[in-house]
Design a protein around this motif. Structure first.
Motif, short mmCIF file in Angstrom:
data_model
loop_
_atom_site.label_atom_id
_atom_site.label_comp_id
_atom_site.label_asym_id
_atom_site.label_seq_id
_atom_site.Cartn_x
_atom_site.Cartn_y
_atom_site.Cartn_z
N UNK A 1 69.74 48.33 -32.13
CA UNK A 1 68.28 48.24 -32.23
C UNK A 1 67.57 49.51 -31.78
N UNK A 2 68.29 50.41 -31.09
CA UNK A 2 67.67 51.63 -30.58
C UNK A 2 67.46 52.61 -31.73
N UNK A 3 66.22 52.83 -32.11
CA UNK A 3 65.89 53.73 -33.21
C UNK A 3 65.34 55.07 -32.71
N UNK A 4 65.34 55.27 -31.39
CA UNK A 4 64.79 56.51 -30.85
C UNK A 4 65.79 57.66 -31.04
N UNK A 5 65.23 58.85 -31.18
CA UNK A 5 66.06 60.04 -31.34
C UNK A 5 66.75 60.35 -30.01
N UNK A 6 68.06 60.61 -30.05
CA UNK A 6 68.76 60.96 -28.81
C UNK A 6 68.19 62.26 -28.22
N UNK A 7 68.30 62.39 -26.93
CA UNK A 7 67.85 63.61 -26.27
C UNK A 7 68.66 64.80 -26.80
N UNK A 8 68.02 65.97 -26.95
CA UNK A 8 68.71 67.13 -27.52
C UNK A 8 70.01 67.51 -26.81
N UNK A 9 70.11 67.26 -25.51
CA UNK A 9 71.31 67.63 -24.77
C UNK A 9 72.36 66.52 -24.74
#
Length: 139
Positions: free
Chosen positions: A89-97
């Motif tokens: 369900x997590x549609x957020x963009x992963x952190x760049x690092x």
């Protein structure tokens, strides 16, 4: 009325076949009419699914690629333990690092549609892209 579909690839794979299968997918989607950035995006999305199946889905999987009127559809299945509802369900963009966790996010971004069936017996992801569509505008 029968559904008009054309099966392009149906193949089992493991880590050793991922690169060769990606090349076969590229040839098939090009021959089916996908071009330019849309071709690159769809192949990258499929590669992410292949890689996820090998890394998280029991080390092997099954790919089917077919053409329907106006679109290409790819399905990748594995026999892993499934994807947690929270991760799915997590549609957020992963952190760049972030080293991992980009696969499903990229697949969603690079295909026109994505459906997932998952459970303790494995996961099946189906993606599609339209044929004959101009390049996508960048996000």
């Amino acid at each position: 009325m029968p559904i008009d579909t054309t099966l392009l690839i149906a193949e089992a794979f493991d880590q050793a076949q991922v690169t060769e299968l990606r090349h076969s997918v590229t040839s098939c989607v090009h021959a089916a009419g996908l071009r330019g950035q849309r071709l690159d995006d769809f192949v990258l999305a499929i590669n992410e699914l292949l890689t996820n199946a090998v890394r998280h889905g029991g080390g092997r999987g099954w790919l089917r690629l077919w053409r329907q009127p106006g679109r290409l559809v790819c399905e990748v299945a594995d026999h892993g333990r499934g994807i947690s509802p929270r991760r799915l369900d997590d549609r957020s963009r992963p952190a760049p690092d972030t080293a991992g966790g980009w696969g499903l996010w990229l697949v969603r971004k690079l295909s026109d549609a994505m459906d997932v069936e998952t459970g303790p017996g494995g996961t099946t992801v189906r993606i599609s892209t339209a044929l004959g569509v101009r390049e996508r505008a960048p996000d």
